[in-house]
Design an enzyme around this catalytic site. Structure first.
Site, PDB file in Angstrom:
ATOM      1  CD  GLU A 255      81.318  29.092  29.630  1.00  0.00           C
ATOM      2  OE1 GLU A 255      81.967  29.409  28.614  1.00  0.00           O
ATOM      3  OE2 GLU A 255      80.353  29.733  30.041  1.00  0.00           O
ATOM      4  CB  CYS A 294      88.833  26.165  27.309  1.00  0.00           C
ATOM      5  SG  CYS A 294      88.767  27.308  28.693  1.00  0.00           S
TER       6      CYS A 294
HETATM    7  P1  NAP Z   1      84.907  16.129  28.474  1.00  0.00           P
HETATM    8  O1  NAP Z   1      85.377  14.784  28.136  1.00  0.00           O
HETATM    9  O2  NAP Z   1      83.788  16.690  27.690  1.00  0.00           O
HETATM   10  O3  NAP Z   1      84.553  16.079  30.023  1.00  0.00           O
HETATM   11  C1  NAP Z   1      84.117  17.216  30.691  1.00  0.00           C
HETATM   12  C2  NAP Z   1      83.350  16.788  31.919  1.00  0.00           C
HETATM   13  O4  NAP Z   1      82.152  16.143  31.507  1.00  0.00           O
HETATM   14  C3  NAP Z   1      84.076  15.799  32.794  1.00  0.00           C
HETATM   15  O5  NAP Z   1      83.799  16.091  34.141  1.00  0.00           O
HETATM   16  C4  NAP Z   1      83.456  14.495  32.392  1.00  0.00           C
HETATM   17  O6  NAP Z   1      83.517  13.522  33.403  1.00  0.00           O
HETATM   18  C5  NAP Z   1      82.041  14.909  32.178  1.00  0.00           C
HETATM   19  N1  NAP Z   1      81.284  13.990  31.351  1.00  0.00           N
HETATM   20  C6  NAP Z   1      81.689  13.328  30.248  1.00  0.00           C
HETATM   21  N2  NAP Z   1      80.673  12.598  29.774  1.00  0.00           N
HETATM   22  C7  NAP Z   1      79.622  12.803  30.597  1.00  0.00           C
HETATM   23  C8  NAP Z   1      78.305  12.310  30.634  1.00  0.00           C
HETATM   24  N3  NAP Z   1      77.823  11.473  29.726  1.00  0.00           N
HETATM   25  N4  NAP Z   1      77.498  12.707  31.635  1.00  0.00           N
HETATM   26  C9  NAP Z   1      77.932  13.584  32.578  1.00  0.00           C
HETATM   27  N5  NAP Z   1      79.183  14.058  32.590  1.00  0.00           N
HETATM   28  C10 NAP Z   1      80.012  13.678  31.605  1.00  0.00           C
HETATM   29  O7  NAP Z   1      86.060  17.199  28.404  1.00  0.00           O
HETATM   30  P2  NAP Z   1      87.513  17.097  29.078  1.00  0.00           P
HETATM   31  O8  NAP Z   1      88.288  16.158  28.242  1.00  0.00           O
HETATM   32  O9  NAP Z   1      87.452  16.886  30.531  1.00  0.00           O
HETATM   33  O10 NAP Z   1      88.016  18.580  28.876  1.00  0.00           O
HETATM   34  C11 NAP Z   1      88.654  19.013  27.737  1.00  0.00           C
HETATM   35  C12 NAP Z   1      87.766  19.874  26.909  1.00  0.00           C
HETATM   36  O11 NAP Z   1      87.142  20.857  27.713  1.00  0.00           O
HETATM   37  C13 NAP Z   1      88.517  20.631  25.859  1.00  0.00           C
HETATM   38  O12 NAP Z   1      87.854  20.463  24.645  1.00  0.00           O
HETATM   39  C14 NAP Z   1      88.469  22.069  26.315  1.00  0.00           C
HETATM   40  O13 NAP Z   1      88.477  23.014  25.271  1.00  0.00           O
HETATM   41  C15 NAP Z   1      87.221  22.123  27.088  1.00  0.00           C
HETATM   42  N6  NAP Z   1      87.299  23.149  28.130  1.00  0.00           N
HETATM   43  C16 NAP Z   1      86.507  24.227  28.035  1.00  0.00           C
HETATM   44  C17 NAP Z   1      86.575  25.212  28.998  1.00  0.00           C
HETATM   45  C18 NAP Z   1      85.702  26.437  28.932  1.00  0.00           C
HETATM   46  O14 NAP Z   1      85.674  27.175  29.906  1.00  0.00           O
HETATM   47  N7  NAP Z   1      85.010  26.661  27.853  1.00  0.00           N
HETATM   48  C19 NAP Z   1      87.440  25.085  30.068  1.00  0.00           C
HETATM   49  C20 NAP Z   1      88.244  23.962  30.129  1.00  0.00           C
HETATM   50  C21 NAP Z   1      88.154  22.997  29.149  1.00  0.00           C
HETATM   51  P3  NAP Z   1      84.579  12.327  33.364  1.00  0.00           P
HETATM   52  O15 NAP Z   1      85.895  12.931  33.498  1.00  0.00           O
HETATM   53  O16 NAP Z   1      84.179  11.511  34.543  1.00  0.00           O
HETATM   54  O17 NAP Z   1      84.368  11.649  32.064  1.00  0.00           O
END
Ligand code: NAP
Length: 682
Positions: A255, A294
C-alpha cells in the site's frame, strides 16, 4: 530512554544508540530507537515455530474471540494512548481515527470472523466443481493458514490503526505477526504492544514488534512468509525487488503513496448542497492528520466555469482552520509528525509550484515561526491552483505528504476522468454530484484506476464516512502507483494470509477435508430423527429421508388462499398452458419448500431452536398436480456459538419427484442447542 522491541518473548533494546524520536510539537526528545544486534533470523523462526503452531491449533472462531477480547480490553487503556498520540502531532480527532479507528477495525474483523468464517480451520472458497460425469470425482478450492510469519511494515502516520488493520486479518487467518512500525512514531505502537503483552490474550509468539530497522530480516524470509508493506512507493520497490523476495516468491502486499482526486460534478454549482459538501470535504482532507493521509485529496478537479467559486469556498474554509498545539481543544490541525517531515513537504511544494500557483496559505507563516523555532513541525494548509491541468505533470506524480492540495480545472467530464487517471493508480477517489448519469459515467471511468470510490450527494452526506477513511469491510489499496495491493475488505483481507489450494477427489474425501458435506459423500444413518440430536451429537452426513407426498390442486388452491399468491401459473390451467416454461398448472415454489418442511420436521420440543433462513434456494423442475415429492435432509456443516449455548447447523435439502428428478435444492439454516432438551432458564 531507549525504546524496546518485543521479540523472542521478551522486551529487548538494540546495541547502538539509535535514532532520536522527537515530539512533533516541541522537538523534545522522547526516546532512541535501535534494533542493532537483533537476531532477525531467530525472530522469524520464533514466529514460525512458536506463534504459528499455537495459532493454527485454534479455529477461526477462537481467533475471532481472541481479537474481540483484546479489542475490548485495549479500549480501557485508550486515554493512555491518546496522551502519547499527541506527541506525534495528532489532535484528539486525529487520534480518534488512529486509536479508536484501529481498535474498531480489529473488533470489526473479530465480528466478521465469527459471522462469516466457519468454526474450523479450513475456508471453503467457492462451490463444488463437477469434474466427472458420474459425480465420483469432484473439485473445490480451500484456503488454509500459511505456515510462515507475517512481516508487517507500517508508515509513520497511523502508528495504531496501521498495526491493527494488518494484524487482525493475519491473526484471524492463523499467521503470527512481526510488526515493524515506522521508527518516527514507533513509541506509540510500542505503548499499545506493551499493553497487549500485559494482557496475555494472544498465544506466545503470535505478536512480535520491532522498534527500529529490520536489519537483515529480508535475507531470512521464506516462501511461506508474507510481507505486507505500507509506505512510500520508492521503499516498496526496494523491498519488492529484494532478491530473496523474488527468488522465494515471498507474498508481498504493498500500500503506497497515491495522488487521490476528488471531482466536483458539472451539476454541482455554487448554491447546491453538493458544492458546499465538496468544499467541506477538500478542507477536511487537507487538514485531518495535517494532510498526512495516504488517501487524502491531493487533486481537487472542478469544472473550469466553477474554478473561481470553488477556490473562494475552499480558501474561506481554510482561513478558519486553527493550527496549533494538538493538545489544545480548539486546535483543528496539529503539526506534521516531525521537523524532517515538514522539510520534506516544503521540498515537494517547490516541485509543485513549478506549474501551480500558491493561492492560499503561507509555507513560512509567521504565526507558526516561533513554535517551529522551538522544534515543532508546523505548516499552514496550502492550496495551489494548477496553471494548465492538461499539460501539467508534477501534480500527477509528486505527493506532498502534508496539508497540501491542488485545484485543477476541467472542461468536460471525460477530461475530469483523464485528469484523475493520470495519478496512475490511486487508493481513493470521490465525486460530488446529484446526477446519477454523471455518477455512472465517472465511476466506470475511474474504477480501473482506483481501489475505492465514493460518490457523495446531499442524501448520503450526513452519514458518509468521507473520502479518506478506509473501512474494514471494504478493500483498501489501489492499482499502479498505489502499490497494486489490497488489504481489509472483510474476509478478502484474511485470505491474503492463507494459501488457496485446489482439491480434487471423491465427494467423501473433499467433505472430510473441508468439514462440509457435499452431495455424493457418505450419508450416515443417525439412528433417530436428527432433530432429536443436540449439537454435539449431530454428525456431518447425518441424513433424514422423508415419506412422499402428492401435489394436489386442492393443496395449491389452499396455499393460494392462505398466502394471497394467486399467480396465474398456479391458478389457471388455460393461462398456465400459454406459459412457455410450464405448459400446465404448477405448484407454488414456496408451497414446495413449505410442504418439504412438513415432511422433514420433527415436531416435538427438542434441541432444534429455530430456522434462521435458507441459502442457495433453486427451483429446478416444476411440480404439477399428481406429482409426488419427497425430501432428503443431510447435516452439512456445524458451527458452534460457544458463548451462546447453541450452534448453527446447515442442512443440505433436496426435494425430488417420483422419477428421482430434482425439484428444488437448498440449504436450511438452523440453530441447535447443545442440550438435548433446552431449558428456558438455562
Ligand atoms: P517510508 O519511508 O517508505 O517508510 C515506510 C516503512 O518502511 C517504515 O516502517 C520504514 O521504517 C520502512 N522502511 C524504510 N526503508 C526500509 C527498508 N530498506 N527495509 C525495510 N523497511 C524499510 O514511508 P513513510 O515516510 O513512513 O510513510 C509515508 C508514505 O507512506 C507516504 O508516501 C504515504 O502516502 C504512504 N502511506 C501509504 C498508505 C497506504 O495505505 N497506501 C498509508 C499510509 C502512508 P523506518 O521508519 O524505520 O525507516
Amino acid at each position: 530512554m531507549k525504546l524496546e522491541s518485543f521479540v523472542l518473548g521478551a522486551w529487548r533494546s538494540g546495541a547502538s544508540e539509535g535514532v532520536a524520536l522527537r515530539d512533533a510539537t516541541s522537538g523534545e526528545l522522547i526516546a532512541h530507537a535501535t534494533t542493532d544486534g537483533f537476531d532477525m533470523a531467530a525472530i522469524l523462526e520464533h514466529a514460525r515455530t512458536v506463534g504459528g503452531p499455537a495459532l493454527r491449533e485454534t479455529s477461526f472462531h477462537e481467533r475471532a474471540a481472541l481479537l474481540r477480547a483484546l479489542g475490548k480490553r485495549l479500549l480501557e487503556s485508550k486515554e493512555d494512548f491518546y496522551a502519547l498520540s499527541h506527541r506525534t502531532g495528532a489532535t484528539r480527532a486525529d487520534s480518534w481515527i488512529d486509536i479508536d479507528g484501529g481498535i474498531g477495525t480489529m473488533l470489526a474483523f473479530a465480528s466478521k470472523g465469527a459471522r462469516e468464517l466457519p468454526d474450523g480451520r479450513v475456508y471453503l472458497d467457492g462451490g463444488v466443481e463437477a469434474l466427472s460425469k458420474g459425480g465420483s470425482f469432484v473439485g473445490r478450492h480451500v484456503c488454509v493458514s500459511r505456515a510462515g510469519a507475517a512481516v508487517q511494515i507500517n508508515a509513520f502516520n497511523f502508528p495504531v490503526w496501521g498495526m491493527f488493520e494488518k494484524l487482525a486479518p493475519a491473526i484471524l487467518a492463523g499467521m503470527p505477526v512481526i510488526v515493524k512500525p515506522a521508527t518516527a512514531t514507533a513509541y506509540l505502537t510500542e505503548r499499545v504492544v506493551r499493553r497487549i503483552v500485559e494482557l496475555a490474550i494472544l498465544p506466545p509468539g503470535t505478536l512480535q514488534m520491532i522498534a527500529g530497522g529490520v536489519g537483515d530480516l529480508f535475507d531470512h524470509l521464506g516462501s511461506q512468509d508474507v510481507v505486507s508493506f505500507t509506505g512510500s512507493a520508492s521503499t516498496a520497490v526496494k523491498l519488492r525487488t529484494h532478491p530473496i523476495v523474488t527468488r522465494r516468491s515471498v507474498r508481498f502486499i504493498a500500500e503506497t503513496d497515491s495522488l487521490n482526486s476528488s471531482i466536483l460534478g458539472p451539476d454541482a454549482g455554487p448554491g447546491t448542497a453538493e458544492f458546499e459538501l465538496y468544499a467541506d470535504e477538500v478542507v477536511r482532507e487537507m487538514t485531518v492528520k495535517a494532510g498526512q493521509k495516504c488517501t487524502a485529496i491531493r487533486k481537487a478537479i472542478v469544472p473550469a466555469t466553477m474554478l473561481e467559486a470553488a477556490t473562494a469556498a475552499i480558501a474561506e474554509r481554510l482561513a478558519a482552520v486553527r493550527v496549533g498545539d494538538p493538545r489544545a481543544p480548539d486546535t483543528r490541525m496539529g503539526p506534521l509528525a516531525s521537523r524532517d517531515q515538514r522539510h520534506e513537504v516544503l521540498h515537494r511544494l517547490e516541485e509543485l509550484r513549478g506549474e501551480s500557483d500558491l493561492i492560499h496559505g503561507d509555507p513560512h507563516d509567521p504565526r507558526l515561526r516561533e513554535a517551529n523555532a522551538r522544534g515543532g513541525g508546523f505548516l499552514a494548509p496550502l492550496l495551489l491552483r494548477c496553471r494548465d491541468a492538461a499539460s501539467a505533470s508534477a501534480v500527477h506524480s509528486v505527493e506532498a505528504f502534508g496539508p497540501v492540495a491542488t485545484l485543477l480545472a476541467y472542461r468536460d467530464l471525460d477530461e475530469a476522468i483523464e485528469l484523475a487517471r493520470r495519478g496512475d493508480g490511486s487508493l481513493a477517489g470521490s465525486l460530488f454530484t446529484a446526477d446519477e448519469k454523471v455518477a455512472a459515467h465517472v465511476a466506470i471511468g475511474l474504477a480501473p484506476f482506483h481501489g475505492r470510490l465514493l460518490v457523495v450527494n446531499r442524501h448520503c452526506a450526513a452519514e458518509s464516512t468521507g473520502h479518506g477513511a478506509p473501512l474494514a469491510p471494504l478493500v483498501h489499496g489501489g492499482p499502479g502507483r498505489a502499490g497494486g495491493g489490497e488489504e481489509m475488505g472483510g474476509i478478502r483481507g484474511v485470505l491474503h494470509y492463507m494459501q488457496r489450494t485446489a482439491l480434487q477427489g471423491s465427494p467423501a474425501m473433499l467433505a472430510a477435508i473441508g468439514g462440509r458435506w457435499i452431495r455424493g459423500a457418505t450419508e450416515r444413518d443417525p439412528g433417530r430423527h436428527p432433530f432429536r440430536k443436540p449439537f454435539d451429537e449431530l454428525a456431518i452426513g447425518d441424513t433424514f429421508r422423508s415419506n412422499a407426498r402428492q401435489i394436489t390442486v386442492a393443496d395449491i388452491e389452499a396455499f393460494a388462499a392462505l398466502t394471497g399468491d394467486n399467480f396465474y401459473a398456479h391458478m389457471s390451467e388455460t393461462e398456465a398452458a400459454r406459459n412457455p416454461l410450464f405448459g400446465s398448472r404448477v405448484a407454488h415454489g414456496y408451497y414446495l419448500i413449505s410442504a418439504a418442511a412438513g415432511l422433514f420436521v420433527d415436531p416435538d420440543y427438542g434441541p432444534v431452536l429455530g430456522n434462521y433462513g435458507l441459502d442457495e434456494l433453486r427451483f429446478v423442475k416444476p411440480a404439477k398436480p399428481g406429482d409426488w415429492i419427497k425430501v432428503r435432509l443431510t447435516c452439512k456443516e456445524k458451527s458452534l456459538r460457544a458463548d451462546k449455548g447453541w450452534g448453527e447447523v446447515r442442512w443440505d435439502a433436496l426435494i425430488t419427484n417420483q422419477d428421482g428428478e430434482t425439484v428444488a435444492s437448498y440449504d436450511v439454516l438452523t440453530m441447535v442447542s447443545v442440550h438435548a432438551v433446552p431449558d428456558a432458564a438455562r
